[in-house]
Design an enzyme around this catalytic site. Structure first.
Site, PDB file in Angstrom:
ATOM      1  N   CYS A  19       0.824  -1.215   0.000  1.00  0.00           N
ATOM      2  CA  CYS A  19       0.000   0.000   0.000  1.00  0.00           C
ATOM      3  C   CYS A  19       0.854   1.260   0.000  1.00  0.00           C
ATOM      4  CB  CYS A  19      -0.924  -0.003   1.206  1.00  0.00           C
ATOM      5  SG  CYS A  19      -0.063   0.310   2.750  1.00  0.00           S
ATOM      6  N   CYS A  22       4.865   1.546   3.801  1.00  0.00           N
ATOM      7  CA  CYS A  22       6.247   1.403   4.290  1.00  0.00           C
ATOM      8  C   CYS A  22       7.053   2.636   3.899  1.00  0.00           C
ATOM      9  CB  CYS A  22       6.891   0.152   3.705  1.00  0.00           C
ATOM     10  SG  CYS A  22       5.954  -1.356   3.959  1.00  0.00           S
ATOM     11  N   CYS A 128       4.609  -7.365   4.221  1.00  0.00           N
ATOM     12  CA  CYS A 128       4.335  -7.946   2.899  1.00  0.00           C
ATOM     13  C   CYS A 128       5.625  -8.469   2.281  1.00  0.00           C
ATOM     14  CB  CYS A 128       3.717  -6.912   1.976  1.00  0.00           C
ATOM     15  SG  CYS A 128       2.274  -6.103   2.651  1.00  0.00           S
ATOM     16  N   CYS A 166       3.401  -3.434   9.623  1.00  0.00           N
ATOM     17  CA  CYS A 166       2.444  -3.018   8.590  1.00  0.00           C
ATOM     18  C   CYS A 166       1.764  -1.747   9.048  1.00  0.00           C
ATOM     19  CB  CYS A 166       1.431  -4.154   8.353  1.00  0.00           C
ATOM     20  SG  CYS A 166       0.429  -3.969   6.884  1.00  0.00           S
ATOM     21  N   HIS A 206       3.870  -7.572  24.931  1.00  0.00           N
ATOM     22  CA  HIS A 206       3.244  -7.844  26.230  1.00  0.00           C
ATOM     23  C   HIS A 206       4.209  -7.647  27.402  1.00  0.00           C
ATOM     24  CE1 HIS A 206       0.073  -9.816  28.545  1.00  0.00           C
ATOM     25  NE2 HIS A 206       0.870 -10.811  28.925  1.00  0.00           N
ATOM     26  N   CYS A 209       4.311  -3.699  28.020  1.00  0.00           N
ATOM     27  CA  CYS A 209       3.066  -2.933  27.871  1.00  0.00           C
ATOM     28  C   CYS A 209       2.704  -2.243  29.186  1.00  0.00           C
ATOM     29  CB  CYS A 209       1.939  -3.883  27.457  1.00  0.00           C
ATOM     30  SG  CYS A 209       0.370  -3.023  27.295  1.00  0.00           S
ATOM     31  N   CYS A 229      -6.580  -4.259  30.714  1.00  0.00           N
ATOM     32  CA  CYS A 229      -5.852  -4.947  29.648  1.00  0.00           C
ATOM     33  C   CYS A 229      -6.808  -5.300  28.505  1.00  0.00           C
ATOM     34  CB  CYS A 229      -5.234  -6.206  30.248  1.00  0.00           C
ATOM     35  SG  CYS A 229      -4.663  -7.372  29.016  1.00  0.00           S
ATOM     36  N   CYS A 235      -6.312  -8.335  21.910  1.00  0.00           N
ATOM     37  CA  CYS A 235      -4.928  -7.840  21.795  1.00  0.00           C
ATOM     38  C   CYS A 235      -3.959  -8.989  21.516  1.00  0.00           C
ATOM     39  CB  CYS A 235      -4.521  -7.119  23.077  1.00  0.00           C
ATOM     40  SG  CYS A 235      -2.865  -6.419  22.948  1.00  0.00           S
ATOM     41  N   CYS A 244       7.352  -1.503  20.135  1.00  0.00           N
ATOM     42  CA  CYS A 244       6.405  -0.372  20.079  1.00  0.00           C
ATOM     43  C   CYS A 244       6.111   0.264  21.447  1.00  0.00           C
ATOM     44  CB  CYS A 244       5.086  -0.805  19.433  1.00  0.00           C
ATOM     45  SG  CYS A 244       5.283  -1.484  17.783  1.00  0.00           S
ATOM     46  N   CYS A 256      -0.245   1.821  19.463  1.00  0.00           N
ATOM     47  CA  CYS A 256      -1.595   1.270  19.295  1.00  0.00           C
ATOM     48  C   CYS A 256      -2.324   1.092  20.626  1.00  0.00           C
ATOM     49  CB  CYS A 256      -1.520  -0.067  18.554  1.00  0.00           C
ATOM     50  SG  CYS A 256      -0.848   0.097  16.890  1.00  0.00           S
ATOM     51  N   CYS A 263      -3.073  -4.313  19.995  1.00  0.00           N
ATOM     52  CA  CYS A 263      -1.991  -4.750  19.111  1.00  0.00           C
ATOM     53  C   CYS A 263      -2.564  -5.811  18.171  1.00  0.00           C
ATOM     54  CB  CYS A 263      -0.847  -5.324  19.948  1.00  0.00           C
ATOM     55  SG  CYS A 263       0.423  -6.124  18.934  1.00  0.00           S
ATOM     56  N   CYS A 266       1.082  -7.058  13.753  1.00  0.00           N
ATOM     57  CA  CYS A 266       1.380  -6.860  12.330  1.00  0.00           C
ATOM     58  C   CYS A 266       2.808  -7.207  11.939  1.00  0.00           C
ATOM     59  CB  CYS A 266       1.038  -5.433  11.914  1.00  0.00           C
ATOM     60  SG  CYS A 266       2.214  -4.196  12.481  1.00  0.00           S
TER      61      CYS A 266
HETATM   62 FE1  FSX Z   1       2.647  -3.975   3.195  1.00  0.00          FE
HETATM   63 FE2  FSX Z   1       4.145  -1.618   2.366  1.00  0.00          FE
HETATM   64 FE3  FSX Z   1       1.510  -2.973   5.174  1.00  0.00          FE
HETATM   65 FE4  FSX Z   1       1.440  -1.211   3.448  1.00  0.00          FE
HETATM   66  O1  FSX Z   1       3.859  -1.093   0.705  1.00  0.00           O
HETATM   67  S1  FSX Z   1       3.582  -3.882   5.204  1.00  0.00           S
HETATM   68  S2  FSX Z   1       0.417  -3.267   3.167  1.00  0.00           S
HETATM   69  S3  FSX Z   1       1.563  -0.785   5.643  1.00  0.00           S
HETATM   70  O2  FSX Z   1       3.054  -0.422   3.109  1.00  0.00           O
HETATM   71  O3  FSX Z   1       4.013  -3.424   2.020  1.00  0.00           O
HETATM   72 FE1  SF4 Z   2      -0.597  -7.576  26.931  1.00  0.00          FE
HETATM   73 FE2  SF4 Z   2      -2.223  -6.383  25.178  1.00  0.00          FE
HETATM   74 FE3  SF4 Z   2      -2.896  -6.529  27.762  1.00  0.00          FE
HETATM   75 FE4  SF4 Z   2      -0.908  -4.930  26.942  1.00  0.00          FE
HETATM   76  S1  SF4 Z   2      -3.079  -4.706  26.437  1.00  0.00           S
HETATM   77  S2  SF4 Z   2      -0.911  -6.279  28.726  1.00  0.00           S
HETATM   78  S3  SF4 Z   2       0.006  -6.172  25.287  1.00  0.00           S
HETATM   79  S4  SF4 Z   2      -2.654  -8.278  26.326  1.00  0.00           S
END
Ligand code: FSX
Ligand code: SF4
Length: 298
Positions: A19, A22, A128, A166, A206, A209, A229, A235, A244, A256, A263, A266
């Site tokens: 998309c 990236c 991807c 992603c 996790h 978090c 949680c 999640c 993250c 996120c 989460c 991805c």
């Molecule tokens: Fe994939 Fe790149 Fe996801 Fe997008 O092009 S990792 S669909 S956020 O951006 O390849």
């Molecule tokens: Fe784990 Fe998700 Fe709960 Fe955070 S929100 S403690 S990552 S299950």
């Protein structure tokens, strides 16, 4: 600004089935900015020479395809190839074409194969490119595959680093690049079994978090805006390897789970098929012992 003493590191960046998120993510890099990355020396005496990037370059048509061929015909091992997006193989690759030869579109898999074979290093950027991701999700009418599987099918053994996500965090890309410029290619023990740098993907979401105390107390949110949680809401932090929660996104603004979303896992090769439905609790048998290495499926 780069001077005459500066060593240039050519990068060829191909966009396959994805998309473009990236690219957008890396373009939003803050430290260094994308301008610093492209124009300045990100390390003293070392300059990234982005020779081909479909979203960033001003040129088009034969001129840029010619440049792609020129870099590819240069010295073996003289450039870094970045692949974004999965590689469609169905219908002789006709779902993703780049340039023309004799009036016929050239499939992206041709470029990934020919440029990948002679690259100093290949970076599969995004889920991807790393594992197939969304374009390779169940059904997969275009027969998309990730770079690792594609290389295996063509006996290509060039060094390959996977930077899934992603999209992937810009630091994961720029940090990997900076580390290579400083210290050379990563040692095997610096990558996990999926070829991801442990510096960024070494721990479970996790584990770090801020809602983890709620998980341990058994205080689970009933809706996304609740305290607690988000495990019961789906999640995937317990099976997802990424930094993250500590790195945060958008210049350290949030992430996120921090903004009330869950989460979705991805960065994993199991995304999206085996981590779907995204808003359903993961099965108990998929929960790893906390702190143990995850057994990766698929
Ligand atoms: Fe994939 Fe790149 Fe996801 Fe997008 O092009 S990792 S669909 S956020 O951006 O390849
Ligand atoms: Fe784990 Fe998700 Fe709960 Fe955070 S929100 S403690 S990552 S299950």
């Amino acid at each position: 600004m780069a001077d005459l003493e500066t060593v240039e590191y050519p990068i060829i960046w191909l966009q396959a089935a994805g998309c473009t998120g990236c690219s957008v993510s890396v373009l939003n890099s803050v430290s260094p900015t994308i301008k610093n990355l492209l124009v300045d020396e990100i390390l003293p005496g070392k300059h990234i020479d982005m020779r081909f990037h479909p979203t960033v370059m001003a040129g088009s048509g034969e001129a840029v395809i010619g440049e792609l061929e020129r870099v590819g015909q240069g010295d073996r091992g003289s450039y870094v190839l970045v692949v974004e997006g999965a590689i469609p193989l169905a219908q002789e690759g006709s779902y993703c074409l780049l340039g023309e030869r004799d009036g016929q579109g050239v499939p992206i898999f041709h470029w990934v194969e020919s440029l990948g074979r002679d690259a100093l290093l290949v970076i599969a950027l995004g889920t991807c490119a790393s594992f197939g991701g969304i374009p390779a999700a169940a059904g997969n009418p275009t027969n998309c595959v990730g770079v690792r599987d594609f290389f295996a099918s063509r006996q290509i053994t060039s060094p390959l680093i996977n930077l899934p996500g992603c999209p992937p965090h810009p630091d994961w890309f720029i940090g990997t690049l900076a580390s290579i410029l400083l210290f050379g290619l990563p040692k095997l023990e610096e990558l996990d079994v999926l070829g991801r740098p442990k510096a960024f993907y070494g721990g479970l979401v996790h584990e770090n978090c801020p809602r983890r105390a709620y998980f341990d107390e058994g205080k689970f949110a009933k809706s996304l805006s609740d305290e607690g949680c988000l495990y019961e809401l789906g999640c995937k932090g317990p099976v997802t390897h990424a930094d993250c929660p500590t790195r945060l996104w958008n210049q350290g603004t949030n992430w996120c789970v921090g903004c009330g979303g869950l989460c979705i896992g991805c960065v994993e090769p199991t995304f999206p098929d085996l981590l779907s439905p995204l808003y359903e609790r993961i099965a108990d048998e998929d929960m790893p012992g906390i702190g143990e290495q995850q057994v990766v499926k698929g």
